[in-house]
Motif scaffolding. Structure first.
Motif, PDB file in Angstrom:
ATOM      1  N   CYS A  84      46.738  62.843  24.708  1.00 38.77           N
ATOM      2  CA  CYS A  84      46.198  64.125  25.179  1.00 38.77           C
ATOM      3  C   CYS A  84      47.026  65.285  24.636  1.00 38.77           C
ATOM      4  CB  CYS A  84      46.173  64.173  26.708  1.00 38.77           C
ATOM      5  SG  CYS A  84      44.958  63.089  27.455  1.00 38.77           S
ATOM      6  N   ALA A  85      48.346  65.150  24.674  1.00 37.51           N
ATOM      7  CA  ALA A  85      49.221  66.216  24.174  1.00 37.51           C
ATOM      8  C   ALA A  85      49.007  66.425  22.679  1.00 37.51           C
ATOM      9  CB  ALA A  85      50.673  65.869  24.466  1.00 37.51           C
ATOM     10  N   GLU A  86      48.877  65.336  21.948  1.00 37.74           N
ATOM     11  CA  GLU A  86      48.641  65.421  20.502  1.00 37.74           C
ATOM     12  C   GLU A  86      47.301  66.079  20.213  1.00 37.74           C
ATOM     13  OE1 GLU A  86      47.845  62.241  16.952  1.00 37.74           O
ATOM     14  OE2 GLU A  86      49.480  61.766  18.355  1.00 37.74           O
ATOM     15  N   ALA A  87      46.276  65.720  20.962  1.00 33.91           N
ATOM     16  CA  ALA A  87      44.945  66.297  20.763  1.00 33.91           C
ATOM     17  C   ALA A  87      44.958  67.794  21.062  1.00 33.91           C
ATOM     18  CB  ALA A  87      43.918  65.591  21.646  1.00 33.91           C
ATOM     19  N   GLU A  88      45.673  68.197  22.109  1.00 38.03           N
ATOM     20  CA  GLU A  88      45.762  69.622  22.444  1.00 38.03           C
ATOM     21  C   GLU A  88      46.479  70.403  21.352  1.00 38.03           C
ATOM     22  OE1 GLU A  88      47.585  69.708  26.317  1.00 38.03           O
ATOM     23  OE2 GLU A  88      45.638  69.763  27.320  1.00 38.03           O
ATOM     24  N   GLU A  89      47.540  69.827  20.793  1.00 40.37           N
ATOM     25  CA  GLU A  89      48.280  70.487  19.717  1.00 40.37           C
ATOM     26  C   GLU A  89      47.397  70.703  18.493  1.00 40.37           C
ATOM     27  OE1 GLU A  89      51.766  68.260  18.765  1.00 40.37           O
ATOM     28  OE2 GLU A  89      52.712  68.642  20.704  1.00 40.37           O
ATOM     29  N   GLN A  90      46.554  69.738  18.212  1.00 37.38           N
ATOM     30  CA  GLN A  90      45.679  69.807  17.041  1.00 37.38           C
ATOM     31  C   GLN A  90      44.370  70.529  17.327  1.00 37.38           C
ATOM     32  OE1 GLN A  90      45.221  65.755  15.761  1.00 37.38           O
ATOM     33  NE2 GLN A  90      47.374  65.529  15.206  1.00 37.38           N
ATOM     34  N   GLY A  91      44.169  70.950  18.554  1.00 36.71           N
ATOM     35  CA  GLY A  91      42.944  71.656  18.922  1.00 36.71           C
ATOM     36  C   GLY A  91      41.728  70.750  19.021  1.00 36.71           C
ATOM     37  N   LYS A  92      41.950  69.469  19.187  1.00 33.66           N
ATOM     38  CA  LYS A  92      40.861  68.501  19.306  1.00 33.66           C
ATOM     39  C   LYS A  92      40.512  68.292  20.779  1.00 33.66           C
ATOM     40  CE  LYS A  92      42.059  65.917  15.143  1.00 33.66           C
ATOM     41  NZ  LYS A  92      42.482  64.611  14.610  1.00 33.66           N
ATOM     42  N   PRO A  93      39.333  67.733  21.063  1.00 34.76           N
ATOM     43  CA  PRO A  93      38.977  67.443  22.461  1.00 34.76           C
ATOM     44  C   PRO A  93      39.886  66.358  23.044  1.00 34.76           C
ATOM     45  CG  PRO A  93      37.222  66.743  20.964  1.00 34.76           C
ATOM     46  CD  PRO A  93      38.267  67.398  20.131  1.00 34.76           C
ATOM     47  N   ILE A  94      40.029  66.398  24.339  1.00 33.95           N
ATOM     48  CA  ILE A  94      40.855  65.421  25.049  1.00 33.95           C
ATOM     49  C   ILE A  94      40.207  64.038  24.897  1.00 33.95           C
ATOM     50  CG2 ILE A  94      41.778  64.751  27.316  1.00 33.95           C
ATOM     51  CD1 ILE A  94      42.943  67.344  26.235  1.00 33.95           C
ATOM     52  N   PRO A  95      40.994  63.022  24.525  1.00 25.65           N
ATOM     53  CA  PRO A  95      40.406  61.682  24.362  1.00 25.65           C
ATOM     54  C   PRO A  95      40.037  61.058  25.703  1.00 25.65           C
ATOM     55  CG  PRO A  95      42.784  61.592  24.045  1.00 25.65           C
ATOM     56  CD  PRO A  95      42.420  63.040  24.203  1.00 25.65           C
ATOM     57  N   ARG A  96      39.194  60.075  25.611  1.00 22.07           N
ATOM     58  CA  ARG A  96      38.763  59.317  26.788  1.00 22.07           C
ATOM     59  C   ARG A  96      39.878  58.341  27.174  1.00 22.07           C
ATOM     60  NH1 ARG A  96      35.389  54.549  27.802  1.00 22.07           N
ATOM     61  NH2 ARG A  96      35.938  53.843  25.737  1.00 22.07           N
ATOM     62  N   PRO A  97      40.139  58.157  28.479  1.00 23.96           N
ATOM     63  CA  PRO A  97      41.159  57.172  28.886  1.00 23.96           C
ATOM     64  C   PRO A  97      40.765  55.769  28.427  1.00 23.96           C
ATOM     65  CG  PRO A  97      40.544  58.550  30.739  1.00 23.96           C
ATOM     66  CD  PRO A  97      39.591  58.866  29.622  1.00 23.96           C
ATOM     67  N   SER A  98      41.739  54.917  28.274  1.00 24.68           N
ATOM     68  CA  SER A  98      41.477  53.546  27.819  1.00 24.68           C
ATOM     69  C   SER A  98      40.679  52.771  28.865  1.00 24.68           C
ATOM     70  CB  SER A  98      42.793  52.824  27.536  1.00 24.68           C
ATOM     71  OG  SER A  98      43.491  52.596  28.748  1.00 24.68           O
TER      72      SER A  98
ATOM     73  N   ALA B 120      37.773  61.349  41.641  1.00 28.08           N
ATOM     74  CA  ALA B 120      39.043  61.996  42.004  1.00 28.08           C
ATOM     75  C   ALA B 120      40.201  61.405  41.206  1.00 28.08           C
ATOM     76  CB  ALA B 120      39.295  61.847  43.503  1.00 28.08           C
ATOM     77  N   ALA B 121      40.217  60.088  41.061  1.00 30.47           N
ATOM     78  CA  ALA B 121      41.295  59.443  40.311  1.00 30.47           C
ATOM     79  C   ALA B 121      41.240  59.814  38.834  1.00 30.47           C
ATOM     80  CB  ALA B 121      41.214  57.929  40.484  1.00 30.47           C
ATOM     81  N   CYS B 122      40.041  59.866  38.272  1.00 29.16           N
ATOM     82  CA  CYS B 122      39.911  60.251  36.855  1.00 29.16           C
ATOM     83  C   CYS B 122      40.341  61.700  36.650  1.00 29.16           C
ATOM     84  CB  CYS B 122      38.484  60.040  36.371  1.00 29.16           C
ATOM     85  SG  CYS B 122      38.056  58.296  36.203  1.00 29.16           S
ATOM     86  N   SER B 123      40.055  62.538  37.620  1.00 31.86           N
ATOM     87  CA  SER B 123      40.479  63.939  37.524  1.00 31.86           C
ATOM     88  C   SER B 123      41.999  64.070  37.633  1.00 31.86           C
ATOM     89  CB  SER B 123      39.834  64.770  38.627  1.00 31.86           C
ATOM     90  OG  SER B 123      38.438  64.755  38.498  1.00 31.86           O
ATOM     91  N   ALA B 124      42.632  63.120  38.303  1.00 31.93           N
ATOM     92  CA  ALA B 124      44.072  63.198  38.541  1.00 31.93           C
ATOM     93  C   ALA B 124      44.902  62.480  37.477  1.00 31.93           C
ATOM     94  CB  ALA B 124      44.385  62.625  39.912  1.00 31.93           C
ATOM     95  N   ILE B 125      44.275  61.850  36.515  1.00 28.43           N
ATOM     96  CA  ILE B 125      45.026  61.094  35.505  1.00 28.43           C
ATOM     97  C   ILE B 125      46.078  61.960  34.833  1.00 28.43           C
ATOM     98  CG2 ILE B 125      44.859  60.002  33.235  1.00 28.43           C
ATOM     99  CD1 ILE B 125      42.247  58.745  34.118  1.00 28.43           C
ATOM    100  N   ARG B 126      45.710  63.151  34.457  1.00 33.52           N
ATOM    101  CA  ARG B 126      46.650  64.006  33.722  1.00 33.52           C
ATOM    102  C   ARG B 126      47.696  64.633  34.633  1.00 33.52           C
ATOM    103  NH1 ARG B 126      44.248  67.526  29.485  1.00 33.52           N
ATOM    104  NH2 ARG B 126      46.431  67.608  28.910  1.00 33.52           N
TER     105      ARG B 126
END
Length: 159
Positions: free
Chosen positions: A21-35, A71-77
């Motif tokens: 997620c941090a890498e995607a934000e740095e590159q301006g890409k969309p947040i990846p889907r959790p595994s 709720a759990a998916c929203s709290a992952i980050r």
């Protein structure tokens, strides 16, 4: 403690996901889907908690589980994989269990409030029934009996 989720593996999967997620934000890409592993773990926690004695008999159990998963998916980050706990190691299982638990509590409060609104409406409609029907035929309804039934139903929910 969970016997179906390895907290160390889940913690590592969350660390990897947060790095992605941090890498995607740095590159301006969309947040990846959790595994899939993270998703399956969240679902197992949600279903396991829903089968606990204080949640298992609700008629809206599936909606409650859905709320917990969201709720759990929203709290992952929001999960801090480096936080110290009483045991000295991070505990993603405990984090997601608490998140899901509180979403279940919120669903129960909302459903009870909705049930009270329905009962109040039913009581109001019952007391406003007219003896003469639309078809011109006189109808008799035991209003007192109906109100006693509604009150007994409400007491059954509270007790």
């Amino acid at each position: 403690m969970s016997n179906y989720i390895a907290k160390d593996e889940l913690n590592q999967a969350l660390i990897d996901y947060q790095a992605q997620c941090a890498e995607a934000e740095e590159q301006g890409k969309p947040i990846p889907r959790p595994s899939d592993y993270i998703g399956k773990a969240i679902m197992q926690i949600a279903y396991g908690l829903a089968n606990r004695y204080n949640f298992r008999n609700y008629t809206w159990k599936e909606e409650m589980i859905g709320d917990g998963i969201v709720a759990a998916c929203s709290a992952i980050r929001k999960y801090n994989p480096y936080a110290e706990t009483k045991s000295g190691s991070p505990n993603p299982y405990g984090f997601f269990t608490q998140t899901i638990f509180w979403s279940y509590q919120n669903r129960i409060v909302a459903e009870k409030k909705q049930g009270e609104i329905k009962m109040a409406y039913l009581r109001e409609v019952t007391t406003q029934l007219h003896i003469d029907g639309i078809d011109g035929v006189t109808h008799t309804i035991d209003k007192e009996g109906m109100l006693q039934f509604l009150d007994a139903d409400r007491k059954g929910e509270d007790g």
